[in-house]
Design a protein around this motif. Sequence first.
Motif, PDB file in Angstrom:
ATOM      1  N   GLY A 154      80.686  28.293  14.804  1.00 45.98           N
ATOM      2  CA  GLY A 154      82.126  28.349  14.575  1.00 45.98           C
ATOM      3  C   GLY A 154      82.857  27.177  15.191  1.00 45.98           C
ATOM      4  N   VAL A 155      82.518  26.848  16.438  1.00 39.82           N
ATOM      5  CA  VAL A 155      83.263  25.815  17.156  1.00 39.82           C
ATOM      6  C   VAL A 155      82.938  24.414  16.667  1.00 39.82           C
ATOM      7  CG1 VAL A 155      81.554  25.666  19.024  1.00 39.82           C
ATOM      8  CG2 VAL A 155      83.915  25.013  19.480  1.00 39.82           C
ATOM      9  N   MET A 156      81.775  24.194  16.118  1.00 41.83           N
ATOM     10  CA  MET A 156      81.350  22.829  15.776  1.00 41.83           C
ATOM     11  C   MET A 156      82.009  22.290  14.508  1.00 41.83           C
ATOM     12  SD  MET A 156      79.383  23.269  12.926  1.00 41.83           S
ATOM     13  CE  MET A 156      78.187  24.347  12.143  1.00 41.83           C
ATOM     14  N   ARG A 157      82.778  23.091  13.778  1.00 42.08           N
ATOM     15  CA  ARG A 157      83.266  22.679  12.458  1.00 42.08           C
ATOM     16  C   ARG A 157      84.786  22.643  12.334  1.00 42.08           C
ATOM     17  NH1 ARG A 157      81.284  28.587  10.704  1.00 42.08           N
ATOM     18  NH2 ARG A 157      83.305  29.622  10.511  1.00 42.08           N
ATOM     19  N   VAL A 158      85.539  22.926  13.402  1.00 39.30           N
ATOM     20  CA  VAL A 158      86.981  23.156  13.253  1.00 39.30           C
ATOM     21  C   VAL A 158      87.864  21.953  13.576  1.00 39.30           C
ATOM     22  CG1 VAL A 158      86.774  25.637  13.631  1.00 39.30           C
ATOM     23  CG2 VAL A 158      87.205  24.122  15.589  1.00 39.30           C
ATOM     24  N   ALA A 159      87.303  20.813  13.911  1.00 37.55           N
ATOM     25  CA  ALA A 159      88.125  19.654  14.280  1.00 37.55           C
ATOM     26  C   ALA A 159      89.174  19.287  13.228  1.00 37.55           C
ATOM     27  CB  ALA A 159      87.239  18.455  14.587  1.00 37.55           C
ATOM     28  N   TYR A 194      84.515  32.591  18.532  1.00 41.30           N
ATOM     29  CA  TYR A 194      85.714  31.956  17.982  1.00 41.30           C
ATOM     30  C   TYR A 194      86.753  31.534  19.028  1.00 41.30           C
ATOM     31  CZ  TYR A 194      87.269  36.920  17.948  1.00 41.30           C
ATOM     32  OH  TYR A 194      87.552  38.233  18.271  1.00 41.30           O
ATOM     33  N   ILE A 195      86.733  32.117  20.215  1.00 38.65           N
ATOM     34  CA  ILE A 195      87.655  31.648  21.262  1.00 38.65           C
ATOM     35  C   ILE A 195      87.416  30.169  21.598  1.00 38.65           C
ATOM     36  CG2 ILE A 195      88.192  31.883  23.722  1.00 38.65           C
ATOM     37  CD1 ILE A 195      88.067  34.913  23.360  1.00 38.65           C
ATOM     38  N   PRO A 196      86.157  29.703  21.710  1.00 36.24           N
ATOM     39  CA  PRO A 196      85.946  28.276  21.961  1.00 36.24           C
ATOM     40  C   PRO A 196      86.513  27.384  20.862  1.00 36.24           C
ATOM     41  CG  PRO A 196      83.948  29.509  22.446  1.00 36.24           C
ATOM     42  CD  PRO A 196      84.880  30.457  21.755  1.00 36.24           C
ATOM     43  N   ALA A 197      86.527  27.871  19.619  1.00 37.60           N
ATOM     44  CA  ALA A 197      87.093  27.080  18.529  1.00 37.60           C
ATOM     45  C   ALA A 197      88.588  26.867  18.744  1.00 37.60           C
ATOM     46  CB  ALA A 197      86.839  27.775  17.193  1.00 37.60           C
ATOM     47  N   ALA A 198      89.280  27.896  19.199  1.00 36.55           N
ATOM     48  CA  ALA A 198      90.707  27.759  19.489  1.00 36.55           C
ATOM     49  C   ALA A 198      90.936  26.782  20.640  1.00 36.55           C
ATOM     50  CB  ALA A 198      91.303  29.129  19.820  1.00 36.55           C
ATOM     51  N   LEU A 199      90.058  26.836  21.648  1.00 35.49           N
ATOM     52  CA  LEU A 199      90.211  25.947  22.798  1.00 35.49           C
ATOM     53  C   LEU A 199      89.970  24.491  22.415  1.00 35.49           C
ATOM     54  CD1 LEU A 199      90.648  25.313  25.756  1.00 35.49           C
ATOM     55  CD2 LEU A 199      88.297  26.060  26.222  1.00 35.49           C
ATOM     56  N   VAL A 200      88.914  24.215  21.669  1.00 32.62           N
ATOM     57  CA  VAL A 200      88.650  22.813  21.315  1.00 32.62           C
ATOM     58  C   VAL A 200      89.747  22.288  20.394  1.00 32.62           C
ATOM     59  CG1 VAL A 200      87.192  23.122  19.249  1.00 32.62           C
ATOM     60  CG2 VAL A 200      86.808  21.193  20.789  1.00 32.62           C
ATOM     61  N   ALA A 201      90.295  23.139  19.545  1.00 32.30           N
ATOM     62  CA  ALA A 201      91.405  22.713  18.688  1.00 32.30           C
ATOM     63  C   ALA A 201      92.603  22.300  19.530  1.00 32.30           C
ATOM     64  CB  ALA A 201      91.784  23.833  17.723  1.00 32.30           C
ATOM     65  N   HIS A 202      92.896  23.076  20.566  1.00 35.29           N
ATOM     66  CA  HIS A 202      94.014  22.767  21.462  1.00 35.29           C
ATOM     67  C   HIS A 202      93.815  21.403  22.116  1.00 35.29           C
ATOM     68  CE1 HIS A 202      97.437  24.293  23.949  1.00 35.29           C
ATOM     69  NE2 HIS A 202      97.003  23.322  24.746  1.00 35.29           N
ATOM     70  N   ILE A 203      92.609  21.163  22.592  1.00 34.36           N
ATOM     71  CA  ILE A 203      92.310  19.913  23.298  1.00 34.36           C
ATOM     72  C   ILE A 203      92.389  18.722  22.355  1.00 34.36           C
ATOM     73  CG2 ILE A 203      90.465  18.662  24.493  1.00 34.36           C
ATOM     74  CD1 ILE A 203      89.562  21.508  25.533  1.00 34.36           C
ATOM     75  N   ILE A 204      91.820  18.848  21.165  1.00 37.96           N
ATOM     76  CA  ILE A 204      91.855  17.749  20.193  1.00 37.96           C
ATOM     77  C   ILE A 204      93.292  17.436  19.786  1.00 37.96           C
ATOM     78  CG2 ILE A 204      91.265  17.134  17.807  1.00 37.96           C
ATOM     79  CD1 ILE A 204      88.567  18.571  18.270  1.00 37.96           C
ATOM     80  N   TYR A 205      94.092  18.454  19.571  1.00 34.58           N
ATOM     81  CA  TYR A 205      95.505  18.273  19.214  1.00 34.58           C
ATOM     82  C   TYR A 205      96.212  17.448  20.283  1.00 34.58           C
ATOM     83  CZ  TYR A 205     100.052  19.950  17.300  1.00 34.58           C
ATOM     84  OH  TYR A 205     101.299  20.052  16.729  1.00 34.58           O
ATOM     85  N   ARG A 206      96.033  17.844  21.548  1.00 26.56           N
ATOM     86  CA  ARG A 206      96.715  17.145  22.640  1.00 26.56           C
ATOM     87  C   ARG A 206      96.234  15.705  22.792  1.00 26.56           C
ATOM     88  NH1 ARG A 206     101.273  19.558  23.079  1.00 26.56           N
ATOM     89  NH2 ARG A 206     101.416  21.365  24.442  1.00 26.56           N
ATOM     90  N   LEU A 207      94.929  15.502  22.706  1.00 26.15           N
ATOM     91  CA  LEU A 207      94.401  14.143  22.860  1.00 26.15           C
ATOM     92  C   LEU A 207      94.893  13.228  21.741  1.00 26.15           C
ATOM     93  CD1 LEU A 207      90.708  14.882  23.898  1.00 26.15           C
ATOM     94  CD2 LEU A 207      92.448  13.791  25.330  1.00 26.15           C
ATOM     95  N   ALA A 276      78.203  25.433  24.162  1.00 27.59           N
ATOM     96  CA  ALA A 276      78.294  24.171  23.434  1.00 27.59           C
ATOM     97  C   ALA A 276      79.581  23.436  23.783  1.00 27.59           C
ATOM     98  CB  ALA A 276      78.216  24.424  21.934  1.00 27.59           C
ATOM     99  N   LEU A 277      80.692  24.159  23.842  1.00 24.77           N
ATOM    100  CA  LEU A 277      81.956  23.514  24.182  1.00 24.77           C
ATOM    101  C   LEU A 277      81.953  23.036  25.625  1.00 24.77           C
ATOM    102  CD1 LEU A 277      84.773  22.553  23.646  1.00 24.77           C
ATOM    103  CD2 LEU A 277      85.602  24.902  23.982  1.00 24.77           C
TER     104      LEU A 277
END
Length: 354
Positions: A154-159, A194-207, A276-277
């Motif tokens: 789930g987390v590896m595909r949401v960027a 799916y919680i890690p997917a939300a977290l990585v999305a937050h980080i990518i958005y900010r960066l 993974a995250l």
Amino acid sequence: MNTLQDRIRGSLIGGAIGDALGYPVEFIYSFEGIQARYGERGITRLDTKQHWLDETEQVGKAVLSDDTQMTLFTANGLLNAKRKGILLKYGICSAYIEWYLTQVGRWSNKYKDCWIARVPELNKRRAPGNTCMSSLNSIYSGREPMNNSKGDGGVMRVAPIPLYALAEGRMTITDSDRLAGDAAEITHQHPLGYIPAALVAHIIYRLAENESPSRNDFECYIHEGVEAIKALFPQYPYDANYMGELASKAIELADNNKSDVENVESIGGGWTGEEALAIALYCAVRHFDSFENALIAAVNHAGDSDSTGAITGNILGAAIGYEAIPQFYKDDLEMHDLILHMADDLYRGEVTKM
């Protein structure tokens, strides 16, 4: 080139590079085994010889796994949904079913909106995850998927979600986080799927929105993201807290004097979403100023190397942009031009065929 457009390109290409670098060693279950094949530092350059694959059509290119395939279908699904005026999650889910059909050699008159489904490289089976395949088979067959998987599929595909959301202010960061979690939950029903997917999305958005992010900024975004997922998923306090603990551990490990292999393997194998995250966060924090070293650290371990490489590349690519990524990682990358095309479509918010 517009800075944000370059960051979107960087995140998608960065993820693909991490995927391609890690894919040849994904199923080598020790660092010593990787060293035996690639040398003392492990794999450091893209493997274009494909001695580890059954296929030969793409000799001369570093091939991509299901991680990048599904990332591209996430992007195509988002853009299809915007064009058709339907719910973004529905568009993403439909695109995932189209990806599933490419993996099983089927065709459907109902699911035929993704132009990339006609691309030969995206009709190759590149170690698709069992949970993704079984869940999408259920949906395609008219059943609700039933699992308790927290795998990293789930987390590896949401960027593409935060990248699409940020461009032109299409979505708030909270809505982007939520959609990323929803997109991962399509196939992975355990909260840590799916919680890690939300977290990585937050980080990518900010960066991606910061014109010149520092390592300190990055660490702040991680902590901010952890608080965001706690607020977004109050019904799962244990899982959100555990993700937060692993994220904090990743930051702490980045400052010790142990090797990357020791630190990465102390987090875990990366086969689950939270591990993974956390591995990707560790690699990106420790090597924030070196895309190359971050990816080398992300893939040279006994775990799920292509996914940890892909997530690390998505994160750092969003921070530095496409132009700053070393050229030697771009030259032999499978579907390089297609990925750039999709990145530019995400920036413009419209799907176009190559």
